[in-house]
Design an enzyme around this catalytic site. Sequence first.
Site: not given
Ligand code: ADP
Length: 219
Positions: A14, A88, A126, A159, A170
């Site tokens: 994404k 999400r 990563r 990360r 996750r």
């Molecule tokens: P990935 O999609 O690879 O897990 P992201 O950078 O999108 O990585 O998200 C990292 C973390 O940030 C998630 O595991 C969550 O804890 C938090 N997060 C990101 N976007 C949301 C969201 N829309 N709602 C709740 N938590 C979120």
Amino acid sequence: MKAIVLFGSPGSGKGTQAKLLTGCLGVPHISTGDMLRGEMSRSGGMTNAAAAMQSGLLVADDLVNGMVEDRLAKPDAVNGFILDGYPRTLPQAMHLRGWLEGRGISEVVIHLAVDYNIVIARLSGRRQCPKCGTLYNLVLKPPQRDGVCDLDGETLAVREDDSERVISERLAAYDRQTRPVLDYYRTTPVRMLEIDGSQESPERVSEMICRALKTDDRT
Ligand code: ADP
């Protein structure tokens, strides 16, 4: 108005696609993960949100909804935006729907479908540039010089939530809370693009999406 929702599991690409698509569509990339990490590093300390992120769980809906609303109100988002990592959960999807409906806009959902084994390989190798956000992978997309960003020479970082235990958490959170959002979108009349993100190079995937979006006069 281009209201694009980039949807996919962690490691589906994404973030990479969102960055490529801003070039093609000329609207900003809004990543809730990047925004939350930025917020954490500014405020320091162990907030509930930081604790959730470090263990691979989702941050509370109210906090994320508020953060996204503030961001969408900024002037650079007036012609559209690419949402990466939002919505999400079902409550987030409903919140976004309400916000868009109030403005007479319909979202276009791009689903990046990627094979589970590829997701694991991508996430576990990563590395990210802490300055410009560019993503690398030790096996699939290494930097030219070991451990250093090609674009700005910054030292690459792992990360905190890319450890093996947190990766599986996750992915479990995705199955539990985020997959239902996909089922919700499939039952509503929003436009959806189903994209195979496993095989092609990121540039090819992005071209495919861009072409499909540009031939759609609803975006
Ligand atoms: P990935 O999609 O690879 O897990 P992201 O950078 O999108 O990585 O998200 C990292 C973390 O940030 C998630 O595991 C969550 O804890 C938090 N997060 C990101 N976007 C949301 C969201 N829309 N709602 C709740 N938590 C979120």
